[in-house]
Design an enzyme around this catalytic site. Structure first.
Site, PDB file in Angstrom:
ATOM      1  N   LYS A 292       0.829  -1.178  -0.031  1.00  0.00           N
ATOM      2  CA  LYS A 292      -0.065  -0.093   0.014  1.00  0.00           C
ATOM      3  C   LYS A 292       0.810   1.352   0.004  1.00  0.00           C
ATOM      4  CE  LYS A 292      -3.156   2.592   3.131  1.00  0.00           C
ATOM      5  NZ  LYS A 292      -3.962   2.566   4.259  1.00  0.00           N
TER       6      LYS A 292
ATOM      7  N   ASP B 158      -2.718  10.511   3.544  1.00  0.00           N
ATOM      8  CA  ASP B 158      -4.152  10.284   3.770  1.00  0.00           C
ATOM      9  C   ASP B 158      -4.880  11.195   4.571  1.00  0.00           C
ATOM     10  OD1 ASP B 158      -6.587   8.904   3.607  1.00  0.00           O
ATOM     11  OD2 ASP B 158      -5.810   7.411   5.448  1.00  0.00           O
TER      12      ASP B 158
ATOM     13  N   LYS C 274     -10.170  13.097   8.181  1.00  0.00           N
ATOM     14  CA  LYS C 274      -9.681  12.629   9.462  1.00  0.00           C
ATOM     15  C   LYS C 274      -9.522  13.922  10.225  1.00  0.00           C
ATOM     16  CE  LYS C 274      -6.397   9.132   7.965  1.00  0.00           C
ATOM     17  NZ  LYS C 274      -7.067   7.827   8.816  1.00  0.00           N
TER      18      LYS C 274
ATOM     19  N   ASP D 171     -12.269   7.230   4.003  1.00  0.00           N
ATOM     20  CA  ASP D 171     -11.005   6.892   4.703  1.00  0.00           C
ATOM     21  C   ASP D 171     -10.652   5.418   4.687  1.00  0.00           C
ATOM     22  OD1 ASP D 171      -8.822   7.470   6.187  1.00  0.00           O
ATOM     23  OD2 ASP D 171     -10.000   7.529   8.150  1.00  0.00           O
TER      24      ASP D 171
ATOM     25  N   ARG E 161      -7.547  -0.339   1.119  1.00  0.00           N
ATOM     26  CA  ARG E 161      -7.991  -1.678   0.767  1.00  0.00           C
ATOM     27  C   ARG E 161      -8.493  -1.651  -0.693  1.00  0.00           C
ATOM     28  NH1 ARG E 161     -12.199  -1.925   5.139  1.00  0.00           N
ATOM     29  NH2 ARG E 161     -10.767  -1.003   6.193  1.00  0.00           N
TER      30      ARG E 161
END
Length: 459
Positions: free
Chosen positions: A227, A232, A239, A309, A313
């Site tokens: 990953k 992020d 966040k 968020d 995956r």
């Protein structure tokens, strides 16, 4: 990195490892002046305690260093990793055996790491004569790879975006004569990587899929997927600032996959290695992907966005689908994926998932042997239905909040069908507070254990 190892033991200062139970006997064996100095210094052989004993001419005669008793409830096999930060400049040797001489030597090397890209941080001016029987080449290989991972994770996102991560991967590939390819920006859509494109499309820094190939095509195929979310924000499911603070580490899976690949290539293991890294920045903009958007995937599974968020995956899904098309003998993915894994097991103990019982046993054994902790968790079939969506094949974020690391693993499992064995590891890639051999900051997690596994299978 300059070698921390010295070959000549002629003038090396001895380091005596001492336990509380063995301290009285060692103290009585010291020369009177050194015995008095140790008593005056109140040295008690507490684990981690350090004392340099003087010679008559004022030089260091020997170093005492406390470690746990053999029968202690727990022992830090990396305890010697504190020494580079304690010792004065010079060359040293182990005067007696610590709990594990090889791991102590590795810890000593790992403990010399300093991140110095942005300010002066002098590397400790200490060198070690390795104990007899400890392979310096192997220790150096592992250490240099670990330091690569740490450097990549520690570099802030303004200097480690998708393009810079690709450049680091390309540099590694070039160093070992590996092939390198990269699919960038809108080409991800045309070449059928819609989830990678969706996550990265809001950033001004184009998403990409990094692809490295190395080794003899006749050898067993091992594919590593990491990953590479270079920062992020959480996307539109933003966040909080506290949660965003260390999100430069969200490419820790990619960093550790590159570290593992470096070990494999440097050791010339008999594998056909492929490394796939989806590199993106999960940013906020008018064209960012939204909650309840639905996207196709490379595999044809449609995915409803339950939470922006839960992006890691998504990018791994497309990369795993590509890897799976080649039916690799072993498919491994690493990613900094879920807070649920940290709640369950903390920052130092990443969970791993596989349905291959022999692989699980080997991973657990190698993790213990390399002092690179991993803990198996289940791909629990009854939870698979939690991924169901009313409007798409699956959702990326089931409601309810339970078993977050398990449902993430089950999500990824949907994209792996043909690989002979698959292993998923939910790493943290960060040391929150310094420990022996493990300075605060970016960390190499799982890669050393997996390298041991690959070395045993494909030496």
């Amino acid at each position: 990195m300059p070698s921390i190892f010295e070959t000549s033991a002629a003038s090396a200062i001895p380091i005596s490892f001492v336990t509380k139970s063995g301290w009285d006997a060692l103290r009585e064996a010291l020369p009177p002046a050194q015995r008095q100095f140790a008593t005056a210094s109140n040295f008690t052989a507490k684990p981690g305690a350090y004392l340099a004993l003087p010679a008559p001419d004022g030089a260091i005669a020997q170093v005492l260093f406390g470690i746990e008793d053999d029968g202690a409830k727990s022992r830090d096999l990396f305890r010697a990793g504190s020494l580079p930060g304690l010792l004065p400049p010079g060359t040293y040797r182990f005067a007696n055996a610590p709990h594990d001489a090889r791991l102590a030597t590795l810890a000593f090397a790992l403990g010399s790491y300093r991140f110095a890209r942005y300010r002066k941080a002098d590397r400790p001016e200490v060198r070690l004569v390795p104990p007899d029987g400890v392979g310096v080449a192997e220790i150096t290989r592992i250490t240099e790879a670990a330091m690569l991972a740490r450097d990549l994770v520690n570099t802030p996102s303004n200097d480690m975006g998708p393009e810079e991560l690709a450049a680091a991967a390309q540099e590694l590939a070039s160093a070992y004569g590996a092939s390198f390819g990269c699919i960038v920006g809108d080409d991800l859509k045309t070449q059928n990587f819609p989830l990678i494109h969706a996550v990265g499309m809001a950033s001004t820094r184009a998403p990409r899929l990094i692809d490295i190939g190395w080794g003899d095509p006749a050898h067993p195929k091992v594919t590593l997927v990491g990953k590479g979310v270079c920062f992020d924000t959480g996307g539109l499911d933003l966040k909080p600032s506290s949660g965003m603070l260390i999100m430069k580490k969200d490419m820790g899976g990619a960093a550790n996959v590159l570290a593992l690949a470096r070990m494999v290539m440097d050791a010339k293991l008999k594998v056909r290695l492929r490394v796939l890294i989806p590199a993106v920045e999960n940013a906020v903009a008018g064209n960012a992907f939204r909650p309840l958007d639905i996207f196709p995937s490379r595999k044809g599974i449609t995915v409803e966005i339950g939470n922006t968020d839960a992006e890691g995956r998504l990018v791994l899904a497309d990369a795993l689908a590509l890897a799976d098309e080649e039916t690799p003998d072993l498919l491994i993915d690493l990613g900094t994926l879920t807070g649920a894994a940290r709640v369950a097991l903390g920052p130092d103990l990443p969970p791993f998932y596989t349905n291959d019982e022999a692989l699980a046993a080997d991973v657990a054994r190698c993790a213990v042997g390399e002092n690179d902790p991993l803990w198996r968790m289940p791909l629990w079939p009854p939870y698979d239905s939690w991924l169901d969506s009313k409007t798409a094949t699956i959702t990326n974020a089931p409601s309810g909040g339970f078993a977050g690391s398990i449902t993430c693993a089950l999500f990824l499992q949907r994209f792996v069908e043909q690989a002979k064995s698959w292993l998923h590891v939910d790493i943290y890639a960060w040391t929150p507070s310094a420990k022996p051999a493990r300075p605060e900051g970016g960390e190499c997690q799982a890669a050393r254990a997996l390298y041991k596994l690959l070395s045993e299978r494909y030496a």
